[in-house]
Motif scaffolding. Structure first.
Motif, PDB file in Angstrom:
ATOM      1  N   SER A  80      16.850  29.996  47.277  1.00  0.00           N
ATOM      2  CA  SER A  80      17.104  28.657  47.824  1.00  0.00           C
ATOM      3  C   SER A  80      17.936  27.832  46.857  1.00  0.00           C
ATOM      4  N   THR A  81      17.603  27.889  45.575  1.00  0.00           N
ATOM      5  CA  THR A  81      18.334  27.126  44.566  1.00  0.00           C
ATOM      6  C   THR A  81      19.772  27.613  44.441  1.00  0.00           C
ATOM      7  N   ALA A  82      19.951  28.939  44.454  1.00  0.00           N
ATOM      8  CA  ALA A  82      21.304  29.497  44.341  1.00  0.00           C
ATOM      9  C   ALA A  82      22.187  29.049  45.497  1.00  0.00           C
ATOM     10  N   ASN A  83      21.623  29.034  46.697  1.00  0.00           N
ATOM     11  CA  ASN A  83      22.428  28.639  47.855  1.00  0.00           C
ATOM     12  C   ASN A  83      22.697  27.140  47.892  1.00  0.00           C
ATOM     13  N   GLN A  84      21.902  26.356  47.167  1.00  0.00           N
ATOM     14  CA  GLN A  84      22.165  24.924  47.056  1.00  0.00           C
ATOM     15  C   GLN A  84      23.216  24.641  45.989  1.00  0.00           C
ATOM     16  N   LYS A  85      23.128  25.368  44.872  1.00  0.00           N
ATOM     17  CA  LYS A  85      23.949  25.058  43.710  1.00  0.00           C
ATOM     18  C   LYS A  85      25.202  25.909  43.564  1.00  0.00           C
ATOM     19  N   TYR A  86      25.144  27.160  44.035  1.00  0.00           N
ATOM     20  CA  TYR A  86      26.225  28.095  43.725  1.00  0.00           C
ATOM     21  C   TYR A  86      26.996  28.564  44.951  1.00  0.00           C
ATOM     22  N   ASN A  87      26.747  27.963  46.115  1.00  0.00           N
ATOM     23  CA  ASN A  87      27.476  28.360  47.309  1.00  0.00           C
ATOM     24  C   ASN A  87      28.932  27.914  47.211  1.00  0.00           C
ATOM     25  N   GLU A  88      29.833  28.838  47.456  1.00  0.00           N
ATOM     26  CA  GLU A  88      31.258  28.529  47.435  1.00  0.00           C
ATOM     27  C   GLU A  88      31.912  29.010  48.725  1.00  0.00           C
ATOM     28  N   ASN A  89      32.506  28.079  49.441  1.00  0.00           N
ATOM     29  CA  ASN A  89      33.295  28.418  50.641  1.00  0.00           C
ATOM     30  C   ASN A  89      32.517  29.260  51.642  1.00  0.00           C
ATOM     31  N   GLY A  90      31.260  28.898  51.845  1.00  0.00           N
ATOM     32  CA  GLY A  90      30.472  29.620  52.835  1.00  0.00           C
ATOM     33  C   GLY A  90      29.938  30.949  52.376  1.00  0.00           C
ATOM     34  N   HIS A  91      30.042  31.254  51.075  1.00  0.00           N
ATOM     35  CA  HIS A  91      29.535  32.521  50.549  1.00  0.00           C
ATOM     36  C   HIS A  91      28.083  32.343  50.107  1.00  0.00           C
ATOM     37  N   TYR A  92      27.198  32.533  51.047  1.00  0.00           N
ATOM     38  CA  TYR A  92      25.790  32.363  50.745  1.00  0.00           C
ATOM     39  C   TYR A  92      25.204  33.629  50.128  1.00  0.00           C
ATOM     40  N   ASN A  93      24.271  33.418  49.216  1.00  0.00           N
ATOM     41  CA  ASN A  93      23.565  34.546  48.609  1.00  0.00           C
ATOM     42  C   ASN A  93      22.453  35.026  49.534  1.00  0.00           C
ATOM     43  N   PHE A  94      22.083  36.282  49.405  1.00  0.00           N
ATOM     44  CA  PHE A  94      20.960  36.847  50.143  1.00  0.00           C
ATOM     45  C   PHE A  94      20.247  37.852  49.243  1.00  0.00           C
ATOM     46  N   LEU A  95      19.041  38.201  49.610  1.00  0.00           N
ATOM     47  CA  LEU A  95      18.255  39.160  48.836  1.00  0.00           C
ATOM     48  C   LEU A  95      18.379  40.543  49.438  1.00  0.00           C
ATOM     49  N   CYS A  96      18.470  41.550  48.594  1.00  0.00           N
ATOM     50  CA  CYS A  96      18.552  42.923  49.086  1.00  0.00           C
ATOM     51  C   CYS A  96      17.856  43.876  48.118  1.00  0.00           C
ATOM     52  N   ILE A  97      17.421  44.997  48.663  1.00  0.00           N
ATOM     53  CA  ILE A  97      16.796  46.059  47.886  1.00  0.00           C
ATOM     54  C   ILE A  97      17.847  47.115  47.569  1.00  0.00           C
ATOM     55  N   ARG A  98      17.969  47.458  46.283  1.00  0.00           N
ATOM     56  CA  ARG A  98      18.884  48.515  45.866  1.00  0.00           C
ATOM     57  C   ARG A  98      18.118  49.490  44.981  1.00  0.00           C
ATOM     58  N   LYS A  99      18.488  50.737  45.040  1.00  0.00           N
ATOM     59  CA  LYS A  99      17.795  51.733  44.223  1.00  0.00           C
ATOM     60  C   LYS A  99      18.200  51.596  42.761  1.00  0.00           C
ATOM     61  N   LEU A 100      17.258  51.915  41.894  1.00  0.00           N
ATOM     62  CA  LEU A 100      17.506  51.958  40.447  1.00  0.00           C
ATOM     63  C   LEU A 100      17.275  53.388  39.974  1.00  0.00           C
ATOM     64  N   ILE A 101      18.050  54.289  40.541  1.00  0.00           N
ATOM     65  CA  ILE A 101      17.969  55.716  40.224  1.00  0.00           C
ATOM     66  C   ILE A 101      19.352  56.146  39.764  1.00  0.00           C
ATOM     67  N   TRP A 102      19.426  56.669  38.557  1.00  0.00           N
ATOM     68  CA  TRP A 102      20.727  56.929  37.947  1.00  0.00           C
ATOM     69  C   TRP A 102      21.006  58.412  37.750  1.00  0.00           C
ATOM     70  N   ASP A 103      20.143  59.280  38.274  1.00  0.00           N
ATOM     71  CA  ASP A 103      20.343  60.720  38.179  1.00  0.00           C
ATOM     72  C   ASP A 103      19.865  61.350  39.485  1.00  0.00           C
ATOM     73  N   ASN A 104      20.713  62.180  40.085  1.00  0.00           N
ATOM     74  CA  ASN A 104      20.381  62.781  41.385  1.00  0.00           C
ATOM     75  C   ASN A 104      19.117  63.625  41.340  1.00  0.00           C
ATOM     76  N   ARG A 105      18.791  64.168  40.169  1.00  0.00           N
ATOM     77  CA  ARG A 105      17.595  65.001  40.065  1.00  0.00           C
ATOM     78  C   ARG A 105      16.327  64.209  40.367  1.00  0.00           C
ATOM     79  N   ILE A 106      16.350  62.919  40.050  1.00  0.00           N
ATOM     80  CA  ILE A 106      15.181  62.089  40.322  1.00  0.00           C
ATOM     81  C   ILE A 106      15.030  61.869  41.821  1.00  0.00           C
ATOM     82  N   GLU A 107      16.158  61.681  42.509  1.00  0.00           N
ATOM     83  CA  GLU A 107      16.103  61.580  43.978  1.00  0.00           C
ATOM     84  C   GLU A 107      15.542  62.855  44.580  1.00  0.00           C
ATOM     85  N   GLU A 108      16.033  63.972  44.106  1.00  0.00           N
ATOM     86  CA  GLU A 108      15.590  65.252  44.665  1.00  0.00           C
ATOM     87  C   GLU A 108      14.092  65.472  44.464  1.00  0.00           C
TER      88      GLU A 108
END
Length: 534
Positions: A264-292
């Protein structure tokens, strides 16, 4: 050594990676030794030294750049000065002096024998003029910047709780319960019910349960909660859909903040030209063997598959041979998740976070480049005078030091790379994603350390809780020049602490250290690197 992207690793190169992974050490220091005379306002915001220390710490940089005047909630009339706290480059909250003073008194009570640094400014009996207010602000900033250099203090759960409290109190929420939208890897939205005050870890636990993970820890250790925005700077992005989902990560959320408030704070303070921030889940896996190794869990496979298919649609896996592209499309049509991911594991372009373009000094100053992190390495793509693209790889196990520096308003990410035997060279990236880069590199390092110790995460935690060893202090006293190679003799790193801030640091209890997801390790120095290894 950096090598062209398309180069196929040889057997000796793979053995080299294993050798170096076992010999590099990772941790954090502050380094004030490199201070160019022509840049008097140069400062090292934070630095991380894989050749030093015994811990992998999450960076936490606190600054107090300015103040603001607020009105008391109780009467709506009385005004007071609040100090604007920024953490890791983002606005965190506005806190009145009395609350900050109580915080400093708590630190004195709990850590009086450990804290070495400037004292918190004293109370005054009279009203301060603007000059005195600014002087107090500067002293508060110096206090916090010194405080977070003591890992056993900065990572303590009480500090985390206080920082979270500052953010919540400053936000002044109108409701206690809220809905929070979080986007999965393919742009699919999942909505959870939570408290405004729920920390990042609490949000991750709620998500793990909703997504059907058998164990919440598996989700928390393999995935991260990020703030992101649309990748096209010229097109406004008011909503996120699977059709336009191509996130550019802006921030890695940590447990001293509440995601709802941060967003909420980021979208109030850091929004530029309609570029709103959103939350997303991303993997933190840096080696394919761990995925396997985790593909027996259907919830894990589902989440990884969604991110992989979206990366494919967005062209992040290019260039692809025609037959490989056909196979991937066929697996997507059949919704064959396992086969799709196994095909992705064969691609040299799979599993990277693509960051914003920036300017670097490699191979020469002021070189525009594209940056991505993945597969335990940093990839820089540059172009020559004819426009021909060249990709250079910098393996995480060869990065001895990385740090974030500031000259005026310019912030840079720097890392010291082992180019050849006994030869290190600084690489500088001028980017507004410096802190994000540092956190991603720390995540890569943590994964390497877990694998190096050949233990599960749970076993690592138990080992740390039972550890009673002392901290081994080291520091690199060599001159810092980002434009020239640094020649280092093998095993020449001296064991000392130039600032004295780590003097009383011992291995700490894992249960009381929630700001950092990294578990302290004691690793070997550069003991076995030879010409054959390089």
């Amino acid at each position: 050594m950096a090598r062209n992207y398309g180069e196929k690793p040889s057997t000796s190169s793979m053995e080299e990676d294993l050798e170096i992974e076992q010999s590099m050490r990772n941790a954090s220091i502050i380094d004030h030794q490199y201070e160019p005379e022509h840049h008097k306002d140069y400062r090292v915001l934070n630095a991380f030294d894989p050749a030093d220390k015994s811990t992998y710490s999450d960076m936490i940089h606190i600054d107090v750049p300015d103040t603001r005047t607020l009105v008391e909630r109780s009467d709506g009339v009385t005004k007071y000065t609040a100090y604007n706290i920024h953490i890791n480059g983002w606005y965190h909250g506005s806190v009145r002096f009395s609350h900050l003073y109580e915080f400093a008194e708590l630190i004195k009570q709990k850590f009086s024998q450990r804290y070495k640094g400037p004292e918190f400014p004293a109370k005054k009996l009279f009203k301060l003029d603007p000059k005195a207010v600014d002087d107090r602000r500067a002293k508060i900033a110096k206090y916090f910047q010194a405080l977070v250099q003591h890992p056993e203090i900065a990572r303590h759960y009480l500090i985390e709780k206080k920082l979270l409290g500052f953010q919540i109190d400053s936000f002044r929420a109108t409701s206690q319960y809220v809905s929070l939208d979080v986007y999965l890897g393919n742009g699919e939205k999942t909505t959870i019910k939570c408290l405004v005050s729920d920390s990042t870890l609490e949000i991750m636990r709620i998500l793990a349960e909703k997504l059907g993970f058998k164990t919440k820890d598996e989700f928390i250790y393999h995935f991260g909660l990020f703030m992101a925005k649309g990748r096209n700077p010229s097109a406004a992005c008011y909503s996120v859909t699977p059709e336009n989902f191509n996130p550019l990560l802006t921030r890695f959320l940590r447990n001293f903040e509440a995601p709802f408030v941060s967003l909420s704070t980021a979208n109030q303070k850091y929004n530029e030209n309609g570029h709103y921030n959103f939350l997303c889940i991303r993997k933190l896996i840096w080696d394919n063997r761990i995925e396997e190794s985790a593909m027996t869990d259907s919830s894990f496979v589902e989440l990884i598959f969604k991110q992989a298919t979206q990366d494919f649609k967005n062209g992040h896996l290019d260039p692809l041979k025609e037959d490989m592209e056909s196979k991937l499309k066929y697996c997507m049509t059949r919704n064959d998740r396992i086969s799709f991911l196994k095909l992705c594991h064969q691609l040299p372009t799979y599993s990277y976070e693509i960051l914003s373009p920036c300017v670097c000094d490699y191979p020469k100053p002021e070189t525009p480049c594209e940056v991505k992190f993945g597969k335990r390495q940093i990839v820089l793509t540059t172009r020559d005078e004819l426009g021909t693209a060249k990709q250079s790889l910098f393996r995480a196990t060869r990065i001895r030091v990385w740090r974030i520096t500031q000259i005026g308003d310019k912030i840079s990410f720097q890392f010291e790379y082992l180019m050849a035997k006994d030869t290190f060279e600084w690489i500088t990236l001028d980017t507004n994603q410096s802190i994000l880069m540092s956190l991603l590199l720390q995540s890569i390092g943590s994964e390497i350390l877990y694998e190096h110790n050949n233990m599960s995460i749970e076993q690592q935690v138990m080992k740390e809780k039972q550890s009673k060893g002392n901290y081994v202090e080291t520091s690199d006293k060599l001159p810092r020049d980002p434009k020239k190679p640094i020649i280092v003799l093998k095993n020449a790193v001296e064991e000392t602490d130039p600032l004295g801030v780590m003097e009383h640091y011992h291995n700490y209890n894992r249960m009381l250290t929630t700001i950092s997801d990294g578990i302290p390790q004691r690793n070997q120095a550069f003991t076995d690197i030879t010409n054959d290894d390089l």
